[in-house]
Write an enzyme that holds these catalytic residues in place. Structure first.
Site, mmCIF file in Angstrom:
data_model
loop_
_atom_site.group_PDB
_atom_site.id
_atom_site.type_symbol
_atom_site.label_atom_id
_atom_site.label_comp_id
_atom_site.label_asym_id
_atom_site.label_seq_id
_atom_site.Cartn_x
_atom_site.Cartn_y
_atom_site.Cartn_z
ATOM 1 C CB SER A 1 1.613 -1.312 -8.217
ATOM 2 O OG SER A 1 2.237 -1.935 -7.119
ATOM 3 C CE1 TYR B 1 -2.954 -4.095 -6.621
ATOM 4 C CE2 TYR B 1 -0.622 -4.616 -6.350
ATOM 5 C CZ TYR B 1 -1.649 -3.692 -6.360
ATOM 6 O OH TYR B 1 -1.382 -2.370 -6.105
#
Length: 697
Positions: free
Chosen positions: A574, A587
């Site tokens: 990400s 996350y």
């Protein structure tokens, strides 16, 4: 004669009925035909035509487009210019000058058989029972015993125009005959109507089956078996142990079978295979090889047989495999050089590869190989046919396949070489086996679809088995697969559970022979600030993404190293691994963990030819399972926008001002694995439309 529409309709119906039962003919084997009349568009007159299954294709799924349509008078006129058996291959080119109109399939080598027999309908099939009689040492006498004069023996001859002449002569000289047994090959039947032809084909097959069954039962009553006595220690392992050993052997065997060219694999532990390998005569029979031309074109002249009992340890078998493979290659190359023509107009094609296409392992089963999953699977089906043939022949006589020199003439036939040359160029990911986690939706599904479109066999792994299987079926439909499981299979996996990961990798290995490409995509997200993030929130996200990626990469690397064929591992990380927004501590931290795994594994696995790269997406809202699961609403609240506008919001903060979709991430996966970046490893590719703060430095 019947008219065009009626003749074609009857032919297709008969073909489907015969092709639906594998006892009647093997996959893509045999051909059927019908004669009838059509209107010549030039003269307006009726003209006699022949519709015959063309080169390639399968009787069970035959369509009108799979038929070759020829002028019957012109095909039969070839008898006047036939140059003789030494030059009969030239006639195949002449078939093109006999075609009626444009379109349709290319005429097969068996066209003459169908055209020259006077009957309106002809079937040429490869039933196991028929080939068993055809390959028995005293097949001619047995044919007379089994059928009387109703079915006539035709000695072995390579398929071609002369064989067509031979069968036509037999049919004309024996008006009482309904068909013939072709030595070493199969059967042919004929009839005045399509239904009569079908019934005669079935009569030959069923009569041969009953005869063989009776003789086999008589042997059993005497305590005997066509394959000889049971060998101590060669019986089947228990199912769970058999599967475990097959999964351990598969990567090594695939690597060996891919020495000359990469192959996809298939595995079966069908009872017929295990029974064959458990008995004393299997080494002798396997060494004799297959006989029917369709069989050994798919299986090579003979299989590689592991010469150790099922009771041997896994370590003993693994140590023996390279020795057996080396001996197999030497034997195959010697076979090639014994028979190859090295100069002149009939010079043989170059050796196509010396690796086995069939490997038999006592107690475990059969591994088969091909250019794609369907070819590998069908090779196994053909060898099961061959085992059935051997059983039948040994029950009534002794198995005596055609001579090795004849096998070579067919395997290295110029016409077969031309057929191979007509095949389309393989796609970029052909022969590669991919495992994608979290692949039932979003980025994972888009990636699995893209990899399949580029030729890969794909294992769709997801926490939800039903969704994984539905996605695999969708992918099969997407690429137009005749059998969806030859392209994609769905498996359940909880990536945070090492046993579940090992089971998923085993499924991949047994489905397609090994593993070449892994995409670590499974993920989830809980958007919370630091003070609201619980220990469970932290552990859950790290278990799925950081630990899960580690477990999947570890299990996949074991397979790839054993194969010795290199490979690719791709992490869907990400933008947050480099530059994170607020309220997503768990996350973003786990994404940073994944990003560093890329660097670590690239450094460690490079010596094995395994490349490890990452992709850093951002703002993938539409189609995303993570965003749909609550992450989207949370992020929208953080940024003060409507959830429906979140994708546009992310796009507007980028340099390109363009929204990122799952398909864009899938494109990046293909770029990294499709061969154009073969010297790239340890790279992180941003797919974020340009987030300057996330530029790598």
């Amino acid at each position: 004669m019947t008219t065009t529409n009626a003749a074609v309709g009857e032919l297709l119906e008969r073909s489907h009925q015969l092709g639906a039962d594998p006892k009647n003919t093997n996959y893509a084997g045999g051909n059927t035909s019908a004669k009838g009349t059509g209107v010549d568009p030039v003269t307006g007159s009726d003209v006699d035509l022949l519709w015959v299954k063309g080169s390639g294709g399968d009787l069970g799924t035959l369509t009108e487009a799979g038929l070759a349509v020829l002028r019957l008078d012109r095909v039969r006129a070839l008898r006047g210019v036939y140059p003789g058996v030494e030059r009969e291959d030239e006639v195949v080119a002449a078939f093109d000058h006999c075609l009626f109109g444009r379109g349709g399939a290319a005429p097969s080598i068996d066209t003459a058989m169908h055209a020259l027999v006077e009957a309106a309908h002809v079937d040429h099939l490869h039933p196991d029972a028929g080939i068993a009689l055809a390959t028995a040492a005293d097949g001619e006498a047995l044919t007379g015993e089994v059928f009387g004069g109703r079915v006539v023996w035709v000695p072995w001859r390579r398929p071609g125009f002369q064989l067509g002449l031979d069968i036509a002569e037999v049919a004309a000289s024996n008006p009482q005959a309904i068909g013939c047994v072709l030595g070493g090959h199969g059967i042919t039947a004929w009839g005045a109507t399509s239904e009569e032809c079908r019934q005669r084909s079935l009569e030959i097959i069923h009569t041969a089956e009953r005869y063989l069954d009776t003789k086999t039962a008589e042997l059993a009553a005497r305590g005997e078996h066509p394959f000889g006595a049971e060998l101590d220690g060669y019986g089947p392992l228990e199912p769970a142990e058999r599967r475990e050993r097959a999964a351990a052997l598969a990567p090594v065997l695939r690597g060996l079978a891919s020495t000359d060219a990469p192959q996809v694999g298939a595995f079966t532990d069908a009872g017929v295979v295990l029974e064959f390998l458990a008995r004393a005569e299997h080494p002798r029979l396997a060494a004799l090889g297959t006989s029917c031309p369709d069989h050994f074109l798919r299986t090579k002249v003979r299989p590689m047989v592991v010469d150790l009992p099922a009771t041997a340890s896994l370590e003993e078998v693994l140590a023996r495999l390279p020795e057996l493979h080396r001996a197999y290659r030497e034997d195959y190359l010697a076979y090639y050089h014994r028979h190859a023509v090295t100069e002149g107009p009939d010079t043989s094609p170059s050796v196509r590869g010396a690796d086995p296409l069939v490997v038999l392992v006592p107690g475990v089963g059969m591994f088969t190989y091909g250019r794609d999953a369907q070819t590998a699977r069908v090779a196994g089906e053909f060898y099961v046919n061959a085992i059935n043939v051997m059983r039948g022949a040994e029950a009534v006589s002794s198995y005596a396949p055609i001579a090795e020199a004849e096998k070579f003439r067919i395997e290295y036939w110029a016409l077969e070489e031309a057929k191979l040359a007509r095949m389309p160029e393989p796609k970029a990911l052909a022969t590669r086996v991919a495992l994608v986690t979290g692949a039932a939706s979003g980025i994972g599904l888009a990636t699995a679809k893209r990899l399949a479109r580029e030729g890969a066999c794909v294992v769709v792994a997801d926490l939800d088995l039903a969704k994984a299987q539905a996605a695999a079926a969708e992918i099969g439909d997407l690429v137009g697969a005749e059998r969806g499981a030859d392209v994609a299979v769905g498996v359940a996996v909880d990536v945070s559970d090492s046993a579940a990961v090992a089971a998923a990798v085993t499924e991949a290995v047994l489905a397609f022979g090994g593993l070449d490409l892994v995409v670590n995509n499974a993920g989830l997200s809980l958007s919370k600030p630091l003070l609201d993030t619980t220990e469970r929130d932290w552990d859950l996200q790290h278990d799925v993404m950081a630990k899960g990626s580690f477990l999947v990469s570890q299990a996949a690397a074991r397979v790839m190293v054993a194969q010795g064929m290199g490979g690719d591992v791709v992490y869907i990380s990400s933008k947050n691994s480099v530059f994170a927004g607020p309220n997503n501590i768990a996350y973003s931290a786990t994404k940073a963990d994944q990003a560093h795994q890329v660097r670590l594994l690239a450094a460690e696995l490079g010596e094995h030819g395994i490349r490890v790269n990452g992709i850093n997406p951002d703002g993938v809202v539409r189609g995303s399972g993570i965003f749909a699961g609550g992450w989207g609403a949370s992020r929208a609240e953080v940024y003060g926008v409507e959830e429906s506008e979140l994708g546009s919001f992310y796009a507007q903060r980028t340099l390109l001002k363009r929204e990122v979709l799952p398909e864009h991430v899938a494109d990046a996966v293909f770029v990294l694995t499709g061969g154009e970046l073969s010297r790239t490893t340890g790279l992180h590719v941003p797919v974020d439309s340009g987030v300057a703060a996330a530029f790598l430095r």
